[in-house]
Design a protein around this motif. Structure first.
Motif, mmCIF file in Angstrom:
data_model
loop_
_atom_site.group_PDB
_atom_site.id
_atom_site.type_symbol
_atom_site.label_atom_id
_atom_site.label_comp_id
_atom_site.label_asym_id
_atom_site.label_seq_id
_atom_site.Cartn_x
_atom_site.Cartn_y
_atom_site.Cartn_z
ATOM 1 N N ALA A 1 0.844 -1.192 0.000
ATOM 2 C CA ALA A 1 0.000 0.000 0.000
ATOM 3 C C ALA A 1 0.880 1.244 0.000
ATOM 4 C CB ALA A 1 -0.910 0.006 1.222
ATOM 5 N N TRP A 2 0.604 2.188 -0.903
ATOM 6 C CA TRP A 2 1.310 3.455 -0.968
ATOM 7 C C TRP A 2 0.291 4.567 -0.819
ATOM 8 C CZ3 TRP A 2 6.215 2.645 -0.497
ATOM 9 C CH2 TRP A 2 6.795 1.510 -1.047
ATOM 10 N N ALA A 3 0.749 5.692 -0.334
ATOM 11 C CA ALA A 3 -0.138 6.834 -0.184
ATOM 12 C C ALA A 3 -0.584 7.325 -1.555
ATOM 13 C CB ALA A 3 0.576 7.961 0.559
ATOM 14 N N ALA A 4 -1.769 7.865 -1.622
ATOM 15 C CA ALA A 4 -2.282 8.429 -2.871
ATOM 16 C C ALA A 4 -1.427 9.626 -3.264
ATOM 17 C CB ALA A 4 -3.732 8.845 -2.678
ATOM 18 N N SER A 5 -1.614 10.090 -4.457
ATOM 19 C CA SER A 5 -0.860 11.209 -5.000
ATOM 20 C C SER A 5 -0.936 12.424 -4.078
ATOM 21 C CB SER A 5 -1.425 11.554 -6.372
ATOM 22 O OG SER A 5 -0.697 12.585 -6.955
ATOM 23 N N GLU A 6 0.192 13.103 -3.936
ATOM 24 C CA GLU A 6 0.282 14.280 -3.080
ATOM 25 C C GLU A 6 0.661 15.479 -3.942
ATOM 26 O OE1 GLU A 6 3.259 15.957 0.420
ATOM 27 O OE2 GLU A 6 3.460 13.898 -0.264
ATOM 28 N N VAL A 7 -0.130 16.573 -3.894
ATOM 29 C CA VAL A 7 0.214 17.785 -4.623
ATOM 30 C C VAL A 7 1.357 18.470 -3.887
ATOM 31 C CG1 VAL A 7 -0.570 20.057 -5.399
ATOM 32 C CG2 VAL A 7 -2.095 18.087 -5.578
ATOM 33 N N LEU A 8 2.474 18.658 -4.593
ATOM 34 C CA LEU A 8 3.671 19.245 -3.994
ATOM 35 C C LEU A 8 3.752 20.749 -4.203
ATOM 36 C CD1 LEU A 8 6.297 16.647 -5.174
ATOM 37 C CD2 LEU A 8 5.138 16.755 -2.975
ATOM 38 N N GLU A 9 3.286 21.191 -5.359
ATOM 39 C CA GLU A 9 3.371 22.616 -5.685
ATOM 40 C C GLU A 9 2.167 22.984 -6.518
ATOM 41 O OE1 GLU A 9 3.942 26.071 -5.462
ATOM 42 O OE2 GLU A 9 5.958 25.320 -5.010
ATOM 43 N N ASP A 10 1.447 24.032 -6.097
ATOM 44 C CA ASP A 10 0.311 24.519 -6.866
ATOM 45 C C ASP A 10 0.462 26.002 -7.208
ATOM 46 O OD1 ASP A 10 -0.200 25.749 -4.447
ATOM 47 O OD2 ASP A 10 -2.062 24.650 -4.061
ATOM 48 N N THR B 1 3.927 30.123 -25.178
ATOM 49 C CA THR B 1 3.665 30.219 -23.738
ATOM 50 C C THR B 1 3.233 28.861 -23.219
ATOM 51 O OG1 THR B 1 2.968 32.527 -23.912
ATOM 52 C CG2 THR B 1 2.213 31.319 -21.981
ATOM 53 N N LEU B 2 3.730 28.506 -22.064
ATOM 54 C CA LEU B 2 3.294 27.313 -21.336
ATOM 55 C C LEU B 2 2.828 27.745 -19.960
ATOM 56 C CD1 LEU B 2 6.322 24.988 -22.125
ATOM 57 C CD2 LEU B 2 4.022 24.761 -23.066
ATOM 58 N N LEU B 3 1.772 27.093 -19.458
ATOM 59 C CA LEU B 3 1.311 27.307 -18.086
ATOM 60 C C LEU B 3 1.421 25.988 -17.344
ATOM 61 C CD1 LEU B 3 -1.943 29.345 -18.815
ATOM 62 C CD2 LEU B 3 0.318 30.246 -18.247
ATOM 63 N N PHE B 4 1.906 26.030 -16.095
ATOM 64 C CA PHE B 4 2.083 24.830 -15.272
ATOM 65 C C PHE B 4 1.307 24.986 -13.971
ATOM 66 C CE2 PHE B 4 5.936 25.471 -17.746
ATOM 67 C CZ PHE B 4 6.131 24.225 -18.326
ATOM 68 N N ASP B 5 0.697 23.878 -13.511
ATOM 69 C CA ASP B 5 -0.036 23.900 -12.251
ATOM 70 C C ASP B 5 -0.032 22.498 -11.642
ATOM 71 O OD1 ASP B 5 -1.497 24.999 -10.183
ATOM 72 O OD2 ASP B 5 -3.392 25.044 -11.265
ATOM 73 N N GLU B 6 -0.200 22.428 -10.360
ATOM 74 C CA GLU B 6 -0.391 21.187 -9.595
ATOM 75 C C GLU B 6 0.594 20.070 -9.937
ATOM 76 O OE1 GLU B 6 -4.427 19.876 -9.305
ATOM 77 O OE2 GLU B 6 -5.098 21.836 -8.617
ATOM 78 N N ILE B 7 1.777 20.207 -9.407
ATOM 79 C CA ILE B 7 2.785 19.159 -9.519
ATOM 80 C C ILE B 7 2.503 18.166 -8.398
ATOM 81 C CG2 ILE B 7 5.242 18.624 -9.432
ATOM 82 C CD1 ILE B 7 5.607 21.691 -10.129
ATOM 83 N N SER B 8 2.294 16.911 -8.773
ATOM 84 C CA SER B 8 2.016 15.882 -7.752
ATOM 85 C C SER B 8 2.913 14.690 -7.972
ATOM 86 C CB SER B 8 0.541 15.483 -7.764
ATOM 87 O OG SER B 8 0.193 14.956 -9.020
ATOM 88 N N VAL B 9 3.078 13.910 -6.914
ATOM 89 C CA VAL B 9 3.934 12.719 -6.987
ATOM 90 C C VAL B 9 3.242 11.562 -6.288
ATOM 91 C CG1 VAL B 9 5.240 13.253 -4.866
ATOM 92 C CG2 VAL B 9 6.286 11.859 -6.638
ATOM 93 N N THR B 10 3.428 10.388 -6.859
ATOM 94 C CA THR B 10 2.912 9.150 -6.277
ATOM 95 C C THR B 10 4.048 8.129 -6.265
ATOM 96 O OG1 THR B 10 0.734 9.573 -7.236
ATOM 97 C CG2 THR B 10 1.161 7.321 -6.471
ATOM 98 N N ARG B 11 4.305 7.556 -5.129
ATOM 99 C CA ARG B 11 5.289 6.487 -5.065
ATOM 100 C C ARG B 11 4.595 5.194 -5.520
ATOM 101 N NH1 ARG B 11 9.286 4.659 -0.158
ATOM 102 N NH2 ARG B 11 10.246 2.966 -1.353
ATOM 103 N N ILE B 12 5.172 4.531 -6.546
ATOM 104 C CA ILE B 12 4.512 3.352 -7.073
ATOM 105 C C ILE B 12 5.232 2.055 -6.750
ATOM 106 C CG2 ILE B 12 3.251 4.576 -8.863
ATOM 107 C CD1 ILE B 12 5.351 3.797 -10.873
ATOM 108 N N SER B 13 6.480 2.147 -6.289
ATOM 109 C CA SER B 13 7.214 0.915 -5.958
ATOM 110 C C SER B 13 8.514 1.274 -5.234
ATOM 111 C CB SER B 13 7.536 0.154 -7.260
ATOM 112 O OG SER B 13 8.212 -1.042 -6.985
ATOM 113 N N ASP B 14 9.122 0.245 -4.632
ATOM 114 C CA ASP B 14 10.445 0.439 -3.991
ATOM 115 C C ASP B 14 11.519 0.610 -5.042
ATOM 116 O OD1 ASP B 14 9.563 0.295 -1.408
ATOM 117 O OD2 ASP B 14 9.865 -1.872 -1.270
#
Length: 187
Positions: free
Chosen positions: A8-17, A174-187
């Motif tokens: 079990a891994w934690a769900a995706s976490e937003v790191l930067e918005d 032009t590029l726009l970026f939002d909501e960088i998230s990370v999910t750990r999927i394996s060791d």
């Protein structure tokens, strides 16, 4: 919780918005008309995004980053999926690849690229990078910085984005970026 191969891994976490208004900058060797700013999202009042814009010029890429490395992306070894919401409406057809840049505890920067498949399409899309911190330089990945040894020293923080250009030229965009998230999927 998300279940992967019995672990079990934690769900995706937003790191930067970009709501905290982090200080951003353009890469030092960028064209003088390149800008990187945190601005209000033109399509959603009250939402802030990172905006990377540039004028027509010749070069290999455009890049924008935080003035200092930001949120921790990887705290320990493993395989992770990093997801970023990107608005590609003003992304020109000469755009080739989008690179995610992170920096480790000893100031070695790592860059990971994925193809840009929806340049010019309206709205937001998700771009995803799968990164194995145990093998931090697969294929065409790059690293540079103060201590370049190809090994990720934790913690690893978000640093910025770059976009590669076909035929070493661009008509601007032009590029726009939002909501960088990370999910750990394996060791």
């Amino acid at each position: 919780m998300v279940l992967y191969t019995g672990v079990a891994w934690a769900a995706s976490e937003v790191l930067e918005d970009f709501e905290s208004g982090p200080q951003v900058k353009v890469e030092n060797n960028s064209h003088p008309d390149t800008q990187c700013l945190v601005v209000e999202d033109p399509g959603k009042t009250g939402n802030h995004v990172m905006k990377l814009s540039w004028a027509a010029h010749s070069g290999t890429h455009v890049a924008g980053s935080l003035s200092t490395p930001g949120a921790v992306v990887f705290r320990e070894p493993g395989i992770y999926e990093v997801t970023v919401k990107v608005n590609l409406e003003q992304c020109p057809p000469e755009s080739r690849k989008m690179a995610l840049r992170v920096v480790d505890a000893r100031n070695e920067a790592f860059q990971y690229s994925v193809p840009i498949e929806k340049a010019g399409e309206p709205g937001w899309t998700e771009m995803k990078w799968t990164i194995n911190t145990n093998d931090p330089l697969p294929g065409a990945s790059k690293s540079w910085g103060d201590r370049v040894d190809g090994v990720m020293d934790f913690p690893v923080k978000f640093y910025g984005f770059a976009m590669g250009l076909k035929n070493r030229k661009t008509e601007g965009g032009t590029l726009l970026f939002d909501e960088i998230s990370v999910t750990r999927i394996s060791d």
